[in-house]
Scaffold this motif. Sequence first.
Motif, mmCIF file in Angstrom:
data_model
loop_
_atom_site.group_PDB
_atom_site.id
_atom_site.type_symbol
_atom_site.label_atom_id
_atom_site.label_comp_id
_atom_site.label_asym_id
_atom_site.label_seq_id
_atom_site.Cartn_x
_atom_site.Cartn_y
_atom_site.Cartn_z
ATOM 1 N N LEU A 187 0.858 -1.206 -0.066
ATOM 2 C CA LEU A 187 -0.122 0.210 -0.178
ATOM 3 C C LEU A 187 1.136 1.242 -0.026
ATOM 4 C CD1 LEU A 187 -2.285 -1.337 2.696
ATOM 5 C CD2 LEU A 187 -2.831 -1.265 0.627
ATOM 6 N N ASP A 188 0.417 2.098 -0.847
ATOM 7 C CA ASP A 188 1.066 3.522 -0.898
ATOM 8 C C ASP A 188 0.426 3.922 0.280
ATOM 9 O OD1 ASP A 188 2.283 5.879 -1.655
ATOM 10 O OD2 ASP A 188 0.202 6.752 -2.093
ATOM 11 N N PHE A 189 1.115 5.338 0.834
ATOM 12 C CA PHE A 189 0.724 5.948 2.003
ATOM 13 C C PHE A 189 -0.142 7.048 1.971
ATOM 14 C CE2 PHE A 189 1.107 8.558 5.665
ATOM 15 C CZ PHE A 189 0.622 7.825 6.749
ATOM 16 N N ASP A 190 0.472 8.174 1.468
ATOM 17 C CA ASP A 190 -0.001 9.489 1.116
ATOM 18 C C ASP A 190 -0.860 9.529 -0.022
ATOM 19 O OD1 ASP A 190 1.553 11.391 2.956
ATOM 20 O OD2 ASP A 190 3.074 10.324 2.097
ATOM 21 N N GLY A 191 -2.247 9.726 0.231
ATOM 22 C CA GLY A 191 -3.348 9.706 -0.685
ATOM 23 C C GLY A 191 -3.816 8.316 -0.960
ATOM 24 N N THR A 192 -3.352 7.321 -0.258
ATOM 25 C CA THR A 192 -3.975 6.021 -0.304
ATOM 26 C C THR A 192 -4.558 5.433 1.011
ATOM 27 O OG1 THR A 192 -2.632 5.549 -2.147
ATOM 28 C CG2 THR A 192 -3.351 3.802 -1.072
ATOM 29 N N LEU A 193 -3.603 5.454 2.026
ATOM 30 C CA LEU A 193 -3.973 5.329 3.296
ATOM 31 C C LEU A 193 -4.353 6.669 4.297
ATOM 32 C CD1 LEU A 193 -1.445 2.310 4.602
ATOM 33 C CD2 LEU A 193 -3.644 2.165 3.880
ATOM 34 N N GLY A 206 -2.552 2.527 -4.975
ATOM 35 C CA GLY A 206 -1.693 3.710 -5.039
ATOM 36 C C GLY A 206 -2.324 4.603 -5.624
ATOM 37 N N ASP A 207 -2.032 5.998 -5.490
ATOM 38 C CA ASP A 207 -2.704 6.991 -6.245
ATOM 39 C C ASP A 207 -1.783 7.740 -7.238
ATOM 40 O OD1 ASP A 207 -1.087 8.201 -4.094
ATOM 41 O OD2 ASP A 207 -2.400 10.097 -4.637
ATOM 42 N N ASP A 208 -0.585 7.768 -7.117
ATOM 43 C CA ASP A 208 0.120 8.827 -7.642
ATOM 44 C C ASP A 208 0.827 8.068 -9.173
ATOM 45 O OD1 ASP A 208 1.353 11.095 -8.099
ATOM 46 O OD2 ASP A 208 1.984 11.203 -6.247
ATOM 47 N N VAL A 209 1.469 8.958 -9.753
ATOM 48 C CA VAL A 209 2.341 8.685 -11.039
ATOM 49 C C VAL A 209 3.303 7.501 -10.951
ATOM 50 C CG1 VAL A 209 3.462 9.451 -13.017
ATOM 51 C CG2 VAL A 209 1.757 10.939 -11.936
ATOM 52 N N THR A 210 4.080 7.781 -9.625
ATOM 53 C CA THR A 210 5.062 6.728 -9.225
ATOM 54 C C THR A 210 4.640 5.236 -8.925
ATOM 55 O OG1 THR A 210 4.965 7.624 -7.050
ATOM 56 C CG2 THR A 210 6.594 8.622 -8.400
ATOM 57 N N ASP A 211 3.330 5.376 -8.532
ATOM 58 C CA ASP A 211 2.732 4.218 -8.143
ATOM 59 C C ASP A 211 2.488 3.114 -9.559
ATOM 60 O OD1 ASP A 211 2.600 4.335 -5.378
ATOM 61 O OD2 ASP A 211 0.781 5.668 -5.998
ATOM 62 N N GLU A 212 2.644 3.719 -10.872
ATOM 63 C CA GLU A 212 2.390 3.056 -12.009
ATOM 64 C C GLU A 212 3.368 2.038 -12.237
ATOM 65 O OE1 GLU A 212 -0.274 3.018 -14.059
ATOM 66 O OE2 GLU A 212 -1.161 4.479 -12.273
HETATM 67 MG MG MG Z 1 0.349 8.447 -2.730
#
Ligand code: MG
Length: 278
Positions: free
Chosen positions: A41-47, A224-230
């Motif tokens: 799990l990503d943290f910021d914007g996700t959890l 995840g929510d961000d571009v780097t999660d791709e």
């Molecule tokens: Mg995030």
Amino acid sequence: MSDSSAEPASPSPQDPGSGLEPGLRADLQRIAGAPALLVALDFDGTLAPTVDDPDAARALPAARAAVVALAGLPATRVAVVSGRAIASLERVAQLPSELLLVGSHGAELRIDGEESGPDLSAEDLDLLGRLYGAVAGVATRYPGVRVEEKPAGCGLHTRTASPEDAAAVRREALAAVRSLAGGEGIAERYGKDILEFTVRTADKGTALQVLRDRTAASAVLFVGDDVTDEDGFAVLAGDDLGVKVGAGDTRATRRVDDPEAVAELLGLLVRYRERIAP
Ligand SMILES: [Mg+2]
């Protein structure tokens, strides 16, 4: 796992996960039957909802409760995979110590208490040396500015500098770093009174592969929510499941709206896996 392909019965509005689309619920039920499950799990914007002050970010209570419950289930590991440095992640996430942590977009890992830094090639080390030289060369002309050496980069600390000096040294350091190999291969990150430079050695995809190997996971859920999660979604295959949070193009096969829906998703996963965990 016998009924893992069955469509879940229609939930009543009181049931956890009732706000999630049926396809996602079915995928969650399927992955809940994995012999060895890794939940990453990503943290910021996700959890945690995104907030202005990064130090004030906190996981939603329901998300945190689900993470703790998942981590306590058999053959189930939970990882938080963040762009933050692990130290910052620990400070804000306040999660159980058995969680696996990935920081700095994959450059830092903590697996079962064991920290590993980045794997640096000779080329990376050369770039790292030139990076430190460039930043330290600028910093030395400004009082109250300090350069911290990090495993794959360095941090320019300006807390004890005047605001004018802090702005000037940041500007000069950025210019100096960008002139190194055109800034190729070096990530810039702003924090509170710190400007950080990191030699790019890893991403969330490489980190997920390491976690998958180390946990011997038969399936990975990544949210995840961000571009780097791709980069993370890109390495998913087979029985894995990727869930994108919010709008924007994605390689993930499922999507939810916001961290509230992530908490709901995790709560439903707990329920399914409690029932059918190996
Ligand atoms: Mg995030």
